[in-house]
Design a protein around this motif. Structure first.
Motif, PDB file in Angstrom:
ATOM      1  N   THR A 114       0.828  -1.195   0.000  1.00  0.00           N
ATOM      2  CA  THR A 114       0.000   0.000   0.000  1.00  0.00           C
ATOM      3  C   THR A 114       0.868   1.252   0.000  1.00  0.00           C
ATOM      4  N   ILE A 115       0.237   2.375  -0.219  1.00  0.00           N
ATOM      5  CA  ILE A 115       0.965   3.640  -0.161  1.00  0.00           C
ATOM      6  C   ILE A 115       1.556   3.841   1.229  1.00  0.00           C
ATOM      7  N   ALA A 116       0.799   3.484   2.256  1.00  0.00           N
ATOM      8  CA  ALA A 116       1.254   3.698   3.626  1.00  0.00           C
ATOM      9  C   ALA A 116       2.465   2.846   3.994  1.00  0.00           C
ATOM     10  N   ASN A 117       2.523   1.613   3.457  1.00  0.00           N
ATOM     11  CA  ASN A 117       3.651   0.749   3.854  1.00  0.00           C
ATOM     12  C   ASN A 117       4.788   0.722   2.842  1.00  0.00           C
ATOM     13  N   GLY A 118       4.765   1.647   1.893  1.00  0.00           N
ATOM     14  CA  GLY A 118       5.916   1.812   1.001  1.00  0.00           C
ATOM     15  C   GLY A 118       5.875   0.968  -0.252  1.00  0.00           C
ATOM     16  N   CYS A 119       4.738   0.941  -0.932  1.00  0.00           N
ATOM     17  CA  CYS A 119       4.619   0.175  -2.171  1.00  0.00           C
ATOM     18  C   CYS A 119       5.525   0.748  -3.272  1.00  0.00           C
ATOM     19  N   LEU A 120       5.661  -0.029  -4.324  1.00  0.00           N
ATOM     20  CA  LEU A 120       6.442   0.399  -5.487  1.00  0.00           C
ATOM     21  C   LEU A 120       5.727   1.539  -6.209  1.00  0.00           C
ATOM     22  N   TYR A 121       6.510   2.511  -6.683  1.00  0.00           N
ATOM     23  CA  TYR A 121       6.006   3.570  -7.565  1.00  0.00           C
ATOM     24  C   TYR A 121       6.745   3.442  -8.900  1.00  0.00           C
ATOM     25  N   VAL A 122       6.017   3.555 -10.000  1.00  0.00           N
ATOM     26  CA  VAL A 122       6.642   3.509 -11.321  1.00  0.00           C
ATOM     27  C   VAL A 122       6.218   4.727 -12.134  1.00  0.00           C
ATOM     28  N   SER A 123       7.052   5.072 -13.103  1.00  0.00           N
ATOM     29  CA  SER A 123       6.758   6.183 -14.008  1.00  0.00           C
ATOM     30  C   SER A 123       6.440   5.619 -15.380  1.00  0.00           C
ATOM     31  N   PRO A 124       5.156   5.582 -15.766  1.00  0.00           N
ATOM     32  CA  PRO A 124       4.792   5.013 -17.069  1.00  0.00           C
ATOM     33  C   PRO A 124       5.406   5.815 -18.213  1.00  0.00           C
ATOM     34  N   GLY A 125       5.697   5.127 -19.304  1.00  0.00           N
ATOM     35  CA  GLY A 125       6.257   5.811 -20.465  1.00  0.00           C
ATOM     36  C   GLY A 125       6.909   4.832 -21.412  1.00  0.00           C
ATOM     37  N   ASP A 126       7.632   5.359 -22.372  1.00  0.00           N
ATOM     38  CA  ASP A 126       8.303   4.553 -23.387  1.00  0.00           C
ATOM     39  C   ASP A 126       9.676   4.135 -22.862  1.00  0.00           C
ATOM     40  N   TYR A 127       9.699   3.030 -22.130  1.00  0.00           N
ATOM     41  CA  TYR A 127      10.944   2.600 -21.498  1.00  0.00           C
ATOM     42  C   TYR A 127      11.299   1.160 -21.863  1.00  0.00           C
ATOM     43  N   LEU A 128      10.913   0.727 -23.053  1.00  0.00           N
ATOM     44  CA  LEU A 128      11.278  -0.621 -23.470  1.00  0.00           C
ATOM     45  C   LEU A 128      12.781  -0.749 -23.661  1.00  0.00           C
ATOM     46  N   ASN A 129      13.414   0.364 -23.995  1.00  0.00           N
ATOM     47  CA  ASN A 129      14.860   0.386 -24.178  1.00  0.00           C
ATOM     48  C   ASN A 129      15.413   1.654 -23.537  1.00  0.00           C
ATOM     49  N   TYR A 130      16.662   1.903 -23.746  1.00  0.00           N
ATOM     50  CA  TYR A 130      17.288   3.117 -23.226  1.00  0.00           C
ATOM     51  C   TYR A 130      16.532   4.348 -23.686  1.00  0.00           C
ATOM     52  N   ASN A 131      16.217   5.226 -22.758  1.00  0.00           N
ATOM     53  CA  ASN A 131      15.510   6.471 -23.066  1.00  0.00           C
ATOM     54  C   ASN A 131      16.419   7.638 -22.682  1.00  0.00           C
ATOM     55  N   PRO A 132      16.901   8.402 -23.676  1.00  0.00           N
ATOM     56  CA  PRO A 132      17.870   9.473 -23.394  1.00  0.00           C
ATOM     57  C   PRO A 132      17.310  10.599 -22.545  1.00  0.00           C
ATOM     58  N   SER A 133      15.983  10.637 -22.348  1.00  0.00           N
ATOM     59  CA  SER A 133      15.408  11.707 -21.530  1.00  0.00           C
ATOM     60  C   SER A 133      15.653  11.477 -20.044  1.00  0.00           C
ATOM     61  N   ILE A 134      16.058  10.258 -19.681  1.00  0.00           N
ATOM     62  CA  ILE A 134      16.335   9.944 -18.279  1.00  0.00           C
ATOM     63  C   ILE A 134      17.805  10.221 -17.999  1.00  0.00           C
TER      64      ILE A 134
END
Length: 205
Positions: A114-134
């Protein structure tokens, strides 16, 4: 495989003693300076039932996601006990230098996430491969604060027994566990078999 069975296996592993050249046990200090169990790694080959489950069943699912044969790269149990810390926003694959270019992690929730116990957070997007914006901090390898502020992160709340699959380029992070219960989860990272079997290399590094 039922979640009760997985829980029993994790309970068993959590009581293993510390032994050199076998599994790795890590501890952390909470904000009130209490030493607590943080994670255990490199346990699969020492647990017959989990070895069979992961290297016969889970690997087949990941191979389907890769559309190619997968092999276990690394494994850990994150216990996230009350007061357990989160982790900074990062990507996985860029940290695995010379150990494959494609990775998929299977997260198996043992406890509710859960949010309270520290669940995973992800950033959706085009990340199938290396993304130079990161952009990554050269000293720490984590995503720079300037880059993180431009990303949108979403919590991934789970029920016990849920599987979450994500690749090695998706930005992810978590926060500390502010509840009075654990947030245990198994993280199994695989790479393409054709790129090599790096499990021993990783744990011997």
């Amino acid at each position: 495989i039922t979640n009760n069975l997985l829980t029993n296996w994790i309970d068993d592993i959590s009581n293993w003693p510390k032994e050199s050249n076998k599994w790795l046990i890590h501890y952390e200090l909470t904000s009130n300076n209490q030493k607590i169990l943080c994670r255990i790694e490199n346990f699969v080959k020492f647990h017959k039932e989990l070895d069979s489950f992961i290297n016969k069943q889970v690997v087949n699912i990941v191979s389907q996601l890769f559309n190619d044969h997968a092999v276990l790269f690394k494994e850990k149990i994150n216990f996230k006990l009350p007061g357990g810390a989160g982790f900074a926003a990062h990507q996985d694959t860029p940290a695995y230098i010379n150990m494959g270019t494609s990775h998929i992690t299977a997260m198996i929730a043992i406890d509710p996430c859960t949010i309270a116990n520290g669940c995973l957070y992800v950033s959706p997007g085009d990340y199938l491969n290396y993304n130079p914006s990161i952009t990554l901090d050269k000293a720490t390898g984590i995503i720079t604060k300037e880059c993180e502020e431009k990303l949108t992160f979403q919590p991934v709340e789970c029920l016990p027994g849920d599987f979450i699959f994500f690749n090695g380029y998706i930005p992810h992070k978590s926060y500390s566990n502010t509840t009075n219960a654990s947030r245990r989860a198994i993280f199994l990272t695989f790479n393409l078999l054709k790129e090599g079997d790096f499990h021993e290399d990783y744990y011997n590094a």
